[in-house]
Every structure is written in structure tokens, then in C-alpha cells.
Write an enzyme that holds these catalytic residues in place. Structure first.
Site, PDB file in Angstrom:
ATOM      1  N   TRP A 125       0.832  -1.202   0.000  1.00 40.10           N
ATOM      2  CA  TRP A 125       0.000   0.000   0.000  1.00 40.10           C
ATOM      3  C   TRP A 125       0.868   1.254   0.000  1.00 40.10           C
ATOM      4  O   TRP A 125       0.406   2.347  -0.307  1.00 40.10           O
ATOM      5  CB  TRP A 125      -0.937   0.007   1.219  1.00 40.10           C
ATOM      6  CG  TRP A 125      -0.250   0.168   2.556  1.00 40.10           C
ATOM      7  CD1 TRP A 125       0.585  -0.717   3.152  1.00 40.10           C
ATOM      8  CD2 TRP A 125      -0.345   1.287   3.453  1.00 40.10           C
ATOM      9  NE1 TRP A 125       1.021  -0.239   4.373  1.00 40.10           N
ATOM     10  CE2 TRP A 125       0.464   0.997   4.582  1.00 40.10           C
ATOM     11  CE3 TRP A 125      -1.033   2.494   3.426  1.00 40.10           C
ATOM     12  CZ2 TRP A 125       0.598   1.869   5.666  1.00 40.10           C
ATOM     13  CZ3 TRP A 125      -0.886   3.360   4.521  1.00 40.10           C
ATOM     14  CH2 TRP A 125      -0.077   3.048   5.614  1.00 40.10           C
ATOM     15  N   ASP A 126       2.151   1.083   0.295  1.00 37.12           N
ATOM     16  CA  ASP A 126       3.104   2.194   0.329  1.00 37.12           C
ATOM     17  C   ASP A 126       3.038   3.016  -0.965  1.00 37.12           C
ATOM     18  O   ASP A 126       3.167   4.239  -0.955  1.00 37.12           O
ATOM     19  CB  ASP A 126       4.547   1.679   0.435  1.00 37.12           C
ATOM     20  CG  ASP A 126       4.785   0.744   1.596  1.00 37.12           C
ATOM     21  OD1 ASP A 126       3.818   0.139   2.082  1.00 37.12           O
ATOM     22  OD2 ASP A 126       5.942   0.599   2.005  1.00 37.12           O
TER      23      ASP A 126
ATOM     24  N   GLU B 234       1.000  -1.726  13.022  1.00 31.61           N
ATOM     25  CA  GLU B 234       1.102  -3.193  13.127  1.00 31.61           C
ATOM     26  C   GLU B 234       1.499  -3.652  14.520  1.00 31.61           C
ATOM     27  O   GLU B 234       1.718  -4.844  14.739  1.00 31.61           O
ATOM     28  CB  GLU B 234       2.092  -3.712  12.093  1.00 31.61           C
ATOM     29  CG  GLU B 234       1.568  -3.589  10.670  1.00 31.61           C
ATOM     30  CD  GLU B 234       2.617  -3.903   9.614  1.00 31.61           C
ATOM     31  OE1 GLU B 234       3.802  -4.047   9.960  1.00 31.61           O
ATOM     32  OE2 GLU B 234       2.244  -3.984   8.430  1.00 31.61           O
TER      33      GLU B 234
ATOM     34  N   LYS C 124       3.360   1.892  16.088  1.00 27.80           N
ATOM     35  CA  LYS C 124       4.496   1.726  15.165  1.00 27.80           C
ATOM     36  C   LYS C 124       4.518   2.849  14.141  1.00 27.80           C
ATOM     37  O   LYS C 124       5.572   3.367  13.786  1.00 27.80           O
ATOM     38  CB  LYS C 124       4.358   0.368  14.465  1.00 27.80           C
ATOM     39  CG  LYS C 124       5.475   0.049  13.509  1.00 27.80           C
ATOM     40  CD  LYS C 124       5.218  -1.282  12.808  1.00 27.80           C
ATOM     41  CE  LYS C 124       6.307  -1.587  11.805  1.00 27.80           C
ATOM     42  NZ  LYS C 124       5.979  -2.722  10.940  1.00 27.80           N
ATOM     43  N   GLN C 125       3.359   3.168  13.635  1.00 31.85           N
ATOM     44  CA  GLN C 125       3.303   4.233  12.620  1.00 31.85           C
ATOM     45  C   GLN C 125       1.935   4.898  12.656  1.00 31.85           C
ATOM     46  O   GLN C 125       0.962   4.295  13.108  1.00 31.85           O
ATOM     47  CB  GLN C 125       3.576   3.679  11.238  1.00 31.85           C
ATOM     48  CG  GLN C 125       2.463   2.858  10.643  1.00 31.85           C
ATOM     49  CD  GLN C 125       2.920   2.139   9.379  1.00 31.85           C
ATOM     50  OE1 GLN C 125       3.515   1.078   9.442  1.00 31.85           O
ATOM     51  NE2 GLN C 125       2.645   2.733   8.242  1.00 31.85           N
TER      52      GLN C 125
HETATM   53  C1  BGC Z   1       5.040  -1.220   7.609  1.00 31.95           C
HETATM   54  C2  BGC Z   1       3.975  -1.373   6.552  1.00 31.95           C
HETATM   55  C3  BGC Z   1       4.634  -1.256   5.196  1.00 31.95           C
HETATM   56  C4  BGC Z   1       5.778  -2.254   5.057  1.00 31.95           C
HETATM   57  C5  BGC Z   1       6.567  -2.046   3.782  1.00 31.95           C
HETATM   58  C6  BGC Z   1       6.102  -2.297   7.402  1.00 31.95           C
HETATM   59  O1  BGC Z   1       7.097  -2.177   8.352  1.00 31.95           O
HETATM   60  O2  BGC Z   1       4.480  -1.355   8.882  1.00 31.95           O
HETATM   61  O3  BGC Z   1       3.039  -0.352   6.700  1.00 31.95           O
HETATM   62  O4  BGC Z   1       3.693  -1.481   4.208  1.00 31.95           O
HETATM   63  O5  BGC Z   1       6.676  -2.071   6.123  1.00 31.95           O
HETATM   64  O6  BGC Z   1       7.124  -0.766   3.737  1.00 31.95           O
END
Ligand code: BGC
Length: 775
Positions: free
Chosen positions: A357-358, A488, A601-602
Site C-alpha cells: 500500500w506504500d 502493526e 508503530k506508525q
Molecule cells: C510497515 C507497513 C509497510 C511495510 C513495507 C512495514 O514495516 O508497517 O506499513 O507497508 O513495512 O514498507
């Protein structure tokens, strides 16, 4: 956090050798050209810590899934970005001693990536055990004009001896992936040949049967004069080299100009691949190193003309943003809609697949504003082409009637991620893919996209949301159970606000799109609905009901939306109180402890606020920022960009600046202690967003571009360029003044600092902005 690279505006410089950080440097000094790329490995042998990596766009291997406990619905395989032939290799031997910096005394060392020119240069002075001292100078690039070609100029100078050097340029296809699940090799030899200074290997990937041809050809010069040495060829199935000896005197210079070609069967029929490789390599060889280099650097100049961001007064910030722009442009050029932007690009193996999804959430805005419109459009078409696979993926999980669930990770449209809490539950990705369609149209004005491609994708995603929610008798609302949000560090939660938000937004937007298509494209609408068995009223009735009655977790006391149900039951101790020695927590705490903790985490709630910012006032954003920011540990590279944007929006310049540096220098300073695995390419799009949307205050609403810039106190000025609806603007911001140059032949009306103004064609307009130090 590391701090061993020199700050410079246009260059990334490692001064003095840091073997302990070599894998980090190899990631940082990666080169790419959209079609291939490779880590900043040395040409000569290196027995120290290294991750050899060369990657060819679109070529992957479906590595059989390895999990302890199989769950129905898991994909059979994890698509690996394949380590391909090492074509850069040049082995050197002097009187029985192999040139290997891990075993030599290094007097001086510098590795420099010139981002303006797209080159990697290395200068080393090192001494063998025997006392013989040599100087190595190498210059390497991957052509952005001839994307199958790479070239190296490698010079050796004996500084205190005369001798015969034994030099072996080679191509080695006997390579493996460090992250192979079953320690297998993924390539099968097909053909190899070597004759004098020229040779080729073709190899086939197991299962996927991509054929790749890698070849080399080289010239030798002594003190710049061409030499015709005697070659001793070595031919193996997966290795070719041609060795020559050359007598050298102290202080003379022996130079090898090596050209490499790498082509996959994605671009030529398999039976023509070898001949095509020879032809392309021969053309490059005839052109010569200097001409290839100058056409390459000129092409970089052109790229920089529309994508550069300049910062005056802060070299670290300048270097950071240019590094991000450079790497994004090295990774994706948008010419091929089968390709996408992997989280590690061409810089490492970790994160199989290429598409997360990035791309939609963090990379699209960069390409929309700095490249031709077709580049962003191709990113969207990539998903359109995967729609059928997304429908099959949803069907595999039990969804019906054309519901589409796009994969969390993919290369070819099939899901290839296999952690149940992410594969099955991190479904917000579907919403971001829908949002990207809106974002693209909002920015480009390409409404036709909806009839051609967009609506079908929106329909599949809306059907998914409609089946994924359920009616709660208890709440008398629709709920969404068992999901993982962008954060996550929480799994299997109920009613993640961001996911519920995206679901409702997608349904509403699709309903609007239906009205638009019925009016503007009735014929196409009819065709799509019949092809998709879409029975408008019966399906949309339920969508409308969900839009009206969706549940969103809310705290009345604090007047904030909650990340998910019961979030307030957590011990809400701010992250600042975590022992710094235990950060990042993902590398120190048990997973169980992380899941129970409140740490984010984000950006998650803040991610939604960023997407739907126009719905909320400043106080609303402040309340949420002040609640969630102290709990966020930013252990995903995709976090701090969103925090920069919101901090700027609510007038917190210091926080915005801190978050900006974190996102823009994430890899250069190795904030999360993981740059050794490869760069965080997709988060680099986030760094651009942090700058242009955060500092520049760029937004687009109702067909109008608006700008509301502010400047961090310590900067003298900054400038960036964006293309909007065919008009190229340069925005120059200094304290108290904003200048906008319209470089195009058309006038443009914009909302600048909340005033509607016309920017006349080919002219500059200057505005006072007394407020821009504190928005
Ligand atoms: C992030 C995800 C992301 C993935 C790839 C993970 O660490 O939590 O949001 O899609 O990395 O960048």
C-alpha cells in the site's frame, strides 16, 4: 542512529573506511535506473561483511512459503526479488596476493555518490601484507538513457612497486538470495560464452521462467593508451571471466573500462535475448565510456530540473531530501505499467514482492507532482490490471460477487504475504488503493480515468467493504471486526478507526462516481455494470445504509476518535519514558509486550486525519495529535512523514522539523537500525510529502492548487518545483516572502495563503507572508 556520512548538498560521502557499517553503506550507495539496480558493492573481491546484490526489475521467484502453522488462505509462496548476476566484478591479483580491502591496511578511502550526475565513485589507497601499496579509483553508473547498460571505469596505480598485475573482469551468475526460504538457488544455467574481452551468460528462473542475459565487454588502457593484452578465458555454466596480465611500473595507471548488459525476457522474446544483448552491448561499447557517461549525466540534469528541492541554510536537510528524490527516480521511471515501487527498490532483498500500500499512500504524490502524468497513471493501471486477481484473492477468503481484496504484498497481482494478522487483516490497503484513484483525479483532472479503469476497481473494493462489515445488534451500528490497522503493533482489533473511515469513504466516493458516470459516460457505465453484474439499486442501498450507520470508536471525555475499540484500557505512558536502550522496541521487547503496550508503530489515526484533513478543524487535529504523537515510536519508516505534515498544519514548527529530519535522513542516519537490509524507498515518497505538503502546505481541492508555506526558523530559504495540470511552478520560500515562478505558457489560478491569485505565464510573482514562520 549513525552519523558517519559527510553532510554535503549534492553528494553522499563516506570518508575513511567503515567496515563495521559496510552493509549500510552498500545500501546507501545503491545505483538504479528503473530497469535494474545494485548495491554499492566493491568491484574487487571483499571477504568482509557484505551483501552482494544486483536486481532486475520485474524478475522474481515464488519461494515456497515457510510457516510453522499453516492457515487456510495463506498464499503458497512469497515472491522474492531476485539477486541476479554480479556483472561488476573485477578480481585483481598482484604477485599471488588478492586485492581484498578486508585484508589490507587502508590508508585512505572515500566512497562518493554524486546525486546530480547519478554516479558512484571510490578512491582507495591500501597496502598489501607484502608492503605493496596501490591506489584504486573507480567510477560506476547505470545508464538512465540505455537502461540495460552499466559501465565502470576502474583504475589501479602501483604506488611503490613494479610488477605484473593479473586482472580478471567477470560475470558471476552463480548467486543466491540470503533470504531464500529453503537455501535453494533460484537460477538455472542456460548458456554461457566468452571470447577474449566479451562474454555472456543466460539463466532461467526456476518456476517463473524469466530468462535473463548478463554480459560484459571491456577495454584496457595503460596510462590512458589502449592495450591489447593476451586473454585467458574461463568458461563455466554460471561464471565467465577473461584474465589478462599487464606489466606496470610504479606510478603508472592501468584502467579497465567495463560495460555490462542485463536484459530480461520481459523485454525481448527468449530466443532473441542473447542476440539483443550483444547488439545493445556492442552499441554501448562503440559509444564509449565518456559518451555514455555524458548522456547519462545530462539526462539526470533534466530529471533534476523538474524534481529538485533546494534548501539554503541546512546542509543535512538538503542532502536528505535530494537523497530521497534521487533514490525514487532511480527506482521507478513509470515507463512500464507492469512495474512498481518496492519498499527496498533495487537496494536489498528484504520485503519480498514489490508492491505494498506504500505505493498509493506514500509514492503517488511525488510522481504526480514531479513527473509526466502517465507515470502516476501507470501506477494506477498496475492495480487495474490486477483487479481479477484481487477478486480471486477475496473469493479465496470467502467473499462473493466480485468483491476485490488487493494483496498486502504482490508482484503479479497474487498475494504473497503470509502472516495471518497482516495478510488477512491489514485490509486498509484496499481503501488506500481506492483513495489513490481519487487523489490522482483530484490532482490531474483526468476524469476519464474513472470510465476507463477507475470505476471497476472502486466497485470491487466497495463490494468488499460491504461484505467485510457486519451489523451489530448490540451497537445498532455496522462494525468491522478482526483487523490490523497501519499500526502493526496491534493485531486483530475491532473497529480500527482508520479502516472504518476508509471503508465509508470508499462507499461514498463510489456512489458519487456512479452518478458522474451515468451522466458523463452512460455507455461505458452500462458496459461496466453489465460486465460486473452490478445491480445498482440493490447493491447501493446497502452501501448507503453502511455509510449512515457505521460505528466509529470515540471518547467523549477527550473528544477524540480512538484507534480501535478499548484503546483507552491500555497503560498510556508516553513513549518518551521508555528506556532509550530499549528502542527500537521491536528489536528489544517480546511481541506479546509490544501488542499489549499503547505504542504505535506508525501513524494510524493520524494517517486518516491526514487523508481527510479538510473535514477537520485545527483544534480537532491538535487534540488527536497531542494524544497520539506521544505514543508513537515511528518504528515504521512510513510514520514521521505524516506527523511532519500534521505538525506543520497545526503550527508546531519544531516538531515538524524534527519529524522531517527523521523521515528525510532515515537511511542516511540509520534511525531504525535496519538500513543494512536495504533502503526504505517507499518512505522516501513520504519524505517528499513531508516537505511539499508539510512545509510547502500544498493541497488540491476542487480543481485548485493551494499553497500555504512555512519555513523552519534555521533555514534561509527553500524552493521546490511542482507540475500542476500542465503548468510548471517553482515556489521559493524565504522568511516573510513567497515567490512563485510560473515556467509555463499558461496562466494558473491558485489559492496562495488563502487568497485566490493568478500566476501569469512565464512570470514571477512575489507575495508577502508575515506569518510563514509560525503557521
Ligand atoms: C510497515 C507497513 C509497510 C511495510 C513495507 C512495514 O514495516 O508497517 O506499513 O507497508 O513495512 O514498507
Amino acid at each position: 542512529m549513525k552519523n558517519y556520512l559527510v553532510h554535503d548538498e549534492w553528494k553522499i560521502i563516506e570518508e575513511g573506511f567503515h567496515p563495521e557499517f559496510n552493509r549500510i553503506s552498500e545500501s546507501i550507495f545503491s545505483l538504479g535506473n528503473g530497469r535494474m539496480g545494485g548495491r554499492g558493492n566493491f568491484e574487487e573481491k571483499y571477504s568482509g561483511s557484505t551483501l552482494q546484490g544486483n536486481y532486475i526489475a520485474g524478475v522474481y521467484y515464488p519461494d515456497k512459503t515457510r510457516v510453522g502453522w499453516w492457515k487456510n488462505g495463506y498464499p503458497e509462496y512469497f515472491a522474492k526479488v531476485l539477486n541476479a548476476a554480479n556483472w561488476i566484478g573485477i578480481d585483481i591479483e598482484i604477485d599471488g596476493e588478492t586485492l581484498d580491502l578486508a585484508k589490507m591496511e587502508i590508508e585512505s578511502f572515500s566512497r562518493v555518490m554524486d546525486m546530480q550526475k547519478g554516479t558512484l565513485e571510490r578512491t582507495v589507497v591500501a597496502t598489501f601484507k607484502s608492503g605493496k601499496k596501490v591506489k584504486i579509483t573507480s567510477l560506476r553508473f547505470l545508464s538512465i538513457v540505455a537502461p540495460e547498460i552499466g559501465a565502470i571505469s576502474y583504475t589501479l596505480e602501483p604506488l611503490n612497486f613494479d610488477s605484473t598485475l593479473k586482472i580478471s573482469p567477470y560475470v558471476d551468475f552463480d548467486v543466491e538470495n540470503e533470504d531464500s526460504n529453503y537455501d535453494e538457488k533460484f537460477w538455472v544455467a542456460q548458456h554461457s560464452e566468452i571470447s577474449k574481452n566479451e562474454g555472456y551468460i543466460t539463466a532461467l528462473t526456476k518456476k517463473t521462467e524469466f530468462l535473463v542475459c548478463s554480459g560484459m565487454k571491456y577495454d584496457v588502457f595503460l596510462n590512458d593508451a589502449p592495450v591489447q593484452p593476451e586473454y585467458e578465458e574461463k568458461l563455466e555454466k554460471m561464471f565467465i571471466s577473461s584474465t589478462f596480465g599487464v606489466d606496470v611500473q610504479k606510478n603508472s595507471r592501468i584502467t579497465i573500462q567495463k560495460y555490462g548488459v542485463n536484459i530480461s525476457s520481459e523485454y525481448f522474446p527468449k530466443d532473441e535475448l542473447l542476440a539483443a544483448s550483444k547488439k545493445i552491448l556492442s552499441k554501448a561499447y562503440t559509444k564509449g565510456f565518456n559518451s555514455l557517461l555524458s548522456e547519462h549525466t545530462n539526462a539526470w540534469m533534466v530529471k533534476w530540473e523538474t524534481s529538485d528541492i533546494k534548501v539554503d541554510g541546512d546542509v543535512a536537510a538538503q542532502q536528505g531530501i535530494r537523497f530521497n528524490i534521487f533514490q525514487l527516480n532511480q527506482t521507478y521511471t513509470g515507463e512500464d505499467e507492469r512495474l512498481n515501487i518496492g519498499p527496498k527498490g533495487f537496494t536489498g532483498e528484504k520485503y519480498g514482492g514489490t508492491t505494498y500500500w506504500d505505493t498509493e499512500a506514500f509514492c503517488l504524490p511525488f510522481y504526480l507532482a514531479t513527473a509526466e502524468q502517465k507515470v502516476a497513471r501507470n501506477l494506477l493501471i498496475y492495480r487495474y490490471k490486477h483487479l481479477q486477481k484481487a477478486i480471486e484473492n477475496a473469493a479465496k477468503l470467502g467473499f462473493k460477487n466480485g468483491a476485490a481484496l488487493y494483496p498486502m504484498v504482490t508482484i503479479n497481482g497474487e498475494e504473497c504475504h503470509n502472516e495471518w494478522e497482516i495478510t488477512f487483516e491489514e485490509i486498509h490497503r484496499n481503501g488506500e488503493i481506492a483513495f489513490a484513484i481519487y487523489d490522482y483525479i483530484r490532482y490531474s483532472g483526468d476524469w476519464d480515468y474513472l470510465a476507463q479503469y477507475g470505476f471497476e476497481v472502486l466497485l470491487g473494493i466497495s463490494r468488499f467493504w460491504c461484505q467485510r462489515v457486519n451489523w451489530s445488534e448490540h451497537k445498532q451500528k455496522y462494525v468491522m471486526l478482526g483487523v490490523t490497522g497501519p499500526n502493526e503493533y496491534e493485531n486483530n482489533v475491532n473497529n480500527n478507526w482508520h479502516t472504518n473511515n476508509l471503508a465509508v469513504w470508499t462507499l461514498k466516493y463510489t456512489l458519487e462516481v456512479i452518478q458522474y458516470l451515468k451522466y458523463r459516460h452512460p455507455q461505458e457505465y452500462k458496459e461496466i455494470t453489465s460486465k460486473s453484474n452490478f445491480v445498482e439499486t440493490s447493491e447501493t442501498q446497502q452501501w448507503k445504509d453502511i455509510v449512515e450507520k457505521m460505528y466509529f470508536p470515540w471518547d467523549e471525555t477527550r473528544q477524540i476518535f480512538l484507534q480501535q475499540d478499548d484503546f483507552l484500557d491500555k497503560d498510556l505512558t508516553p513513549a518518551a519514558e521508555i528506556n532509550p536502550a530499549e528502542r527500537p522496541i521491536s528489536q528489544h521487547w517480546s511481541w506479546d509486550r509490544i501488542l499489549r503496550s499503547p505504542y504505535i508503530k506508525q501513524a494510524d489515526v493520524l494517517q486518516s486525519i491526514y487523508l481527510f484533513e479538510d473535514r477537520y478543524d485545527k483544534e480537532f487535529i491538535e487534540r488527536h495529535f497531542d494524544f497520539y504523537e506521544p505514543l508513537t515510536v515511528h518504528e515504521s519508516s512510513l510514520s514521521s512523514c505524516v506527523h511532519t505534515i500534521l505538525a506543520a498544519r497545526i503550527g508546531r514548527p519544531e516538531k515538524a522539523y524534527e519529524m522531517y529530519l527523521r523521515t528525510a535522513r532515515l537511511d542516511l542516519d540509520d534511525y531504525n537500525n535496519d538500513t543494512c537490509d536495504g533502503l526504505h524507498i517507499t518512505s522516501m515518497g513520504g519524505a517528499w510529502m513531508a516537505f511539499v505538503i508539510g512545509f510547502g502546505g500544498m493541497r488540491v481541492s476542487e480543481n485548485m492548487l493551494s499553497l500555504n508555506p512555512f519555513i523552519p526558523e534555521s533555514w534561509k530559504s527553500y524552493s521546490f518545483k511542482i507540475k500542476f495540470r500542465g503548468v510548471l511552478l517553482e515556489i521559493i520560500v524565504s522568511h516573510g516572502v513567497v515567490e512563485i515562478i510560473n515556467h509555463s505558457e499558461a496562466d494558473l489560478m491558485v489559492d496562495l495563503l488563502e487568497n485566490i491569485v493568478t500566476l501569469n505565464r512565464n512570470s514571477s510573482t512575489i507575495f508577502e507572508n508575515k506569518e510563514n514562520q509560525l503557521p
